[in-house]
Design an enzyme around this catalytic site. Structure first.
Site, mmCIF file in Angstrom:
data_model
loop_
_atom_site.group_PDB
_atom_site.id
_atom_site.type_symbol
_atom_site.label_atom_id
_atom_site.label_comp_id
_atom_site.label_asym_id
_atom_site.label_seq_id
_atom_site.Cartn_x
_atom_site.Cartn_y
_atom_site.Cartn_z
ATOM 1 N N HIS A 111 8.599 -8.557 0.732
ATOM 2 C CA HIS A 111 9.259 -7.795 -0.438
ATOM 3 C C HIS A 111 9.748 -6.481 -0.172
ATOM 4 O O HIS A 111 8.994 -5.537 -0.484
ATOM 5 C CB HIS A 111 8.095 -7.657 -1.446
ATOM 6 C CG HIS A 111 8.252 -7.215 -2.638
ATOM 7 N ND1 HIS A 111 8.991 -6.245 -3.224
ATOM 8 C CD2 HIS A 111 8.252 -8.157 -4.011
ATOM 9 C CE1 HIS A 111 9.085 -5.955 -4.329
ATOM 10 N NE2 HIS A 111 8.703 -7.015 -4.811
ATOM 11 N N GLU A 122 14.699 -8.478 -0.796
ATOM 12 C CA GLU A 122 13.265 -9.265 -0.237
ATOM 13 C C GLU A 122 13.848 -10.734 0.214
ATOM 14 O O GLU A 122 14.896 -11.154 -0.466
ATOM 15 C CB GLU A 122 12.481 -9.633 -1.791
ATOM 16 C CG GLU A 122 11.924 -8.087 -2.370
ATOM 17 C CD GLU A 122 11.747 -8.419 -3.847
ATOM 18 O OE1 GLU A 122 10.981 -9.328 -4.237
ATOM 19 O OE2 GLU A 122 11.948 -7.577 -4.468
HETATM 20 C C1 BG6 Z 1 10.048 -8.042 -7.792
HETATM 21 C C2 BG6 Z 1 10.249 -8.907 -8.935
HETATM 22 O O1 BG6 Z 1 9.993 -9.023 -6.648
HETATM 23 O O2 BG6 Z 1 8.836 -7.359 -7.749
HETATM 24 C C3 BG6 Z 1 10.249 -7.755 -10.200
HETATM 25 O O3 BG6 Z 1 11.513 -9.549 -8.901
HETATM 26 C C4 BG6 Z 1 9.014 -6.902 -10.003
HETATM 27 O O4 BG6 Z 1 10.392 -8.398 -11.239
HETATM 28 C C5 BG6 Z 1 8.826 -6.299 -8.631
HETATM 29 O O5 BG6 Z 1 8.983 -5.821 -11.000
HETATM 30 C C6 BG6 Z 1 7.555 -5.764 -8.433
HETATM 31 O O6 BG6 Z 1 6.521 -6.137 -8.490
HETATM 32 P P1 BG6 Z 1 5.074 -5.603 -8.463
HETATM 33 O O7 BG6 Z 1 3.907 -6.556 -9.128
HETATM 34 O O8 BG6 Z 1 4.874 -5.330 -7.095
HETATM 35 O O9 BG6 Z 1 5.062 -4.405 -9.592
#
Ligand code: BG6
Length: 296
Positions: free
Chosen positions: A166, A270
């Site tokens: 990510h 990602e």
């Molecule tokens: C992304 C999602 O991969 O991660 C989003 O598509 C999300 O919807 C983002 O808000 C962040 O997620 P997190 O759990 O790290 O706040």
């Protein structure tokens, strides 16, 4: 702990174990060219990748938590076994678990190689009843960072999973940032009831909250950061999808571990298995790779 890690896995001038934020153990990688990377054992989380000139390529929020049980906001959160929301904690447990160092080395061409591993433990089994083994190998070159991500089913029943690297890229200004290479790909808009549409833009640009899954997408895209005059090639293999995400203004305000004013300086591109789960039968292994390469 740091001393024991250093004795067993440290490599003079190349891999050093140091205390990161809040004393969390990290490994600092240094390539002979001067390029560097920092990896937290918490989440096997790469929080920094720097060029030989010392420019930082990854974004980490100044509001990020650095604490056991909490995800780090920025760098490369490693997602497994659930991308997004569902029965498990959001984005699964790999990013909030403590990983072990498996090996370190310097390859013939000078790349610094480190590998971290995670397998089931009482906490993961309480959430998800499957034995597994994950491995993340990172290879740092002069102008590249390569991630080799593997998941194995070490149990006796099949399981399905989604996963991702990510990555949060640092950009000078999201309004002067473009992503190329996704024209013609089906995208799922998670902000509009998962509506599926074909991407028609040759250059994707950003002027609002963006949260798309690009399904079965080509293995190479180009991130153009005009403000920094940088071009970064993102290449993947064995991972079908990308997610492209920027929280913009309102969502930034809703995220406690992200500064309200920080959204212009980041873009998540990602790589992973997000659109539909993949299944591993007992003994089977999945492998996906992602390489980031500075082109300018
Ligand atoms: C992304 C999602 O991969 O991660 C989003 O598509 C999300 O919807 C983002 O808000 C962040 O997620 P997190 O759990 O790290 O706040």
């Amino acid at each position: 702990m740091l001393q024991a890690l250093q004795e067993r896995f440290g490599i003079e001038g190349a891999v050093t174990f140091v205390a990161g934020k809040n004393g969390l153990p990290t490994m600092a990688l240094r390539h002979a060219s001067g390029a560097g990377a920092v990896i937290y054992l918490h989440g096997a989380h790469v929080t920094s990748w720097t060029t030989p000139k010392g420019e930082e390529l990854f974004f980490v929020s100044r509001e990020s938590r650095f604490a056991p049980g909490q995800p780090i906001r920025g760098g490369i959160p490693v997602i497994f076994p659930q991308f997004g929301g569902g029965e498990l904690p959001q984005h699964g447990f790999a990013r909030i678990s403590e990983w072990a160092v498996l090996r370190t080395g310097v390859a013939e061409g000078g790349e610094i190689t480190v590998a971290l591993g995670l397998h089931e433990n009482p906490e993961t089994l309480a959430m998800w009843p499957h034995p597994f083994a994950l491995e993340l190998e990172a290879r740092l070159g002069e102008r590249s960072l390569h991630l080799d991500y593997r998941a194995q089913n070490t149990g006796s029943e099949a399981f399905a999973f989604t996963c991702a690297l990510h990555t949060y890229f640092r950009v000078a200004d999201i309004r002067r940032t473009a992503l190329l290479g996704l024209e013609g790909v089906t995208r799922i808009d998670t902000l509009r009831d998962d509506i599926r549409e074909v991407e028609t833009r040759r250059e994707i640009r950003f002027d609002q909250e963006t949260d798309f899954i690009y399904e079965s997408a080509p293995d190479s895209v180009l991130l153009v950061d005009e403000g920094n005059a940088r071009k970064l090639r993102i290449e993947k293999a064995g991972m079908p999808d990308y997610v492209v995400w920027n929280p913009w203004i309102e969502k930034s305000r809703r995220m406690p571990d992200f500064g309200d004013d920080e959204y212009p300086w980041m873009l998540c591109v990602e790589t992973g298995v997000m659109a539909r789960p993949t299944t591993l039968r007992p003994g089977e292994q999945w492998k996906g790779t992602t390489t980031f390469r500075m082109e300018a």
